[in-house]
Design an enzyme around this catalytic site. Sequence first.
Site, short mmCIF file in Angstrom:
data_model
loop_
_atom_site.label_atom_id
_atom_site.label_comp_id
_atom_site.label_asym_id
_atom_site.label_seq_id
_atom_site.Cartn_x
_atom_site.Cartn_y
_atom_site.Cartn_z
N TYR A 1 108.69 0.75 47.13
CA TYR A 1 107.68 0.21 47.02
C TYR A 1 106.55 0.83 47.67
CZ TYR A 1 104.19 -3.60 46.96
OH TYR A 1 102.84 -4.31 46.72
N ASP B 1 105.51 8.32 51.87
CA ASP B 1 104.65 7.12 52.12
C ASP B 1 105.28 6.62 53.40
OD1 ASP B 1 103.83 4.57 52.09
OD2 ASP B 1 104.41 4.03 50.16
N LYS C 1 99.30 -0.64 57.74
CA LYS C 1 100.23 -1.58 58.60
C LYS C 1 99.93 -1.41 59.95
CE LYS C 1 103.93 -2.80 55.38
NZ LYS C 1 103.73 -4.36 55.06
N1 PLP Z 1 103.68 1.62 50.75
C1 PLP Z 1 104.83 0.83 51.75
C2 PLP Z 1 105.74 1.70 51.99
C3 PLP Z 1 104.57 -0.54 51.70
O1 PLP Z 1 105.75 -1.11 52.46
C4 PLP Z 1 103.62 -1.33 51.49
C5 PLP Z 1 103.45 -2.61 51.63
O2 PLP Z 1 104.64 -3.26 52.23
C6 PLP Z 1 102.71 -0.54 50.61
C7 PLP Z 1 102.64 0.82 50.14
C8 PLP Z 1 101.43 -1.20 50.23
O3 PLP Z 1 100.62 -1.50 51.31
P1 PLP Z 1 99.52 -2.97 51.20
O4 PLP Z 1 100.32 -4.15 51.17
O5 PLP Z 1 98.72 -2.67 52.53
O6 PLP Z 1 98.72 -2.72 49.92
#
Ligand code: PLP
Length: 448
Positions: A154, A249, A283
Amino acid sequence: MDPMSTMIPHPEAAGSAALAERAARVIPGGVNSPVRAYGSVGGTPRFLVSGRGATVTDVDGNEYVDLVASWGPALLGHAHPAVVEAVQEAAARGLGFGASVPQEAELAEEIIARVPLIERLRLVSTGTEATMTAIRIARGATNRPLIIKFAGHYHGHSDGLLAEAGSGLATLAMPGSAGVTAETAGQTLVLPYNDLAALEAAFAEHGERIAAVISEAAAANMGVLPPMPGFTEAMIELAHRHGALVILDEVLTGFRAGPSGYWGIEQERVSAGVAPDLLTFGKVVGGGLPLAALGGRAELMELLAPLGPVYQAGTLSGNPLAVAAGLTTLRHADATAYERLGHAADTIIDAIGSAFTEAGVVHRVQRAGTLFSVLFGDYPEAPRGYVEMQRQNVAAHRAFFHSMLESGVNLPPSAFEAWFVTAAHDDAALARITDALPRAARAAAAAA
Ligand code: PLP
């Protein structure tokens, strides 16, 4: 201990139920992010009114030991006094100016000190923006259209990244999202994780059109699934051989899996000179307020406007309250904090092993640094990808979740999410969790 004595006082959660009903009349599904609706576990989503340290309190006055930690940001625990004070001080000076503030560069320096391969960093407001911008840079740098992502990973909810995504889409068993055009979806190739042969085949067929591979540093949105030994290194080498970039990521894993994120763990294992091109964070870097970041080599990051032709902007980017929260969180995330996080993870994982074995629940604990999750199912071998992770016994998880909730432990309301410990999980909080496990394991056994 009498097991009943550890139960929450108001399990019927009447106040939360009334608020859920009210919210559903004005907010789709009553929530502003899907997993909060308890869709896969059922029951009444708890409305929380406060949090302190390792605990949160709902509107009915039930206190829970929290293992959601705001889905990751609360690394130090809720309402850490230093973080609250920094935010209050920043707020008193003004909520935001739409101009640069001194602490933005300090936060960038703090992140770069932990991940030195980053030469330039830009602050944005959400993880979604961070990955979306990283992809735009990759396309701008390579002048190529295609992106590779892995099933079950994700990266936020931008159109091109929703195919076979984890997190809420895994929880709701959605293969992707309506509203994404076929043209956009067609520019994302979704491959099985930890499958080098599939990656090689994709590069053999489309190599000259692939701008980037994006991967969670360790997958943690389909349950925790770290890369197999050698996979990340091989992925980076293969992409670079074909002139494509690698975006790692770390929105979820960054400064949580370990002090330098999961890349900090992984880089010990890869050959010298092998490194991702861009990294994304969220986060923890915002300490609980809306802040995320992306960074990488100067030559790539300086493609961003105003220096280069890749556009990105944000009214709230680098907001002083969010910067204060993130900076203070990272500064307090010292060796002692990571020791406590590691100890909390070890203690809970040990107790899960004993309770589940005693109750006869087949399971597997998956771990990436201080991050972990429990797979409800028979996994004699380590799973490699989304197909295996989806095989979980969701009914067993549901029964387990509700038993833990009744015992005053707030778990992620999904079998496909990581458990988030904090540095504030002290012995009392850990005891509350370990005491609750045997009853919950029996509930899971009965449901399975
Ligand atoms: N990338 C990863 C690995 C994530 O776990 C998340 C959210 O859980 C995101 C991107 C997206 O972040 P946001 O919810 O702050 O848009």
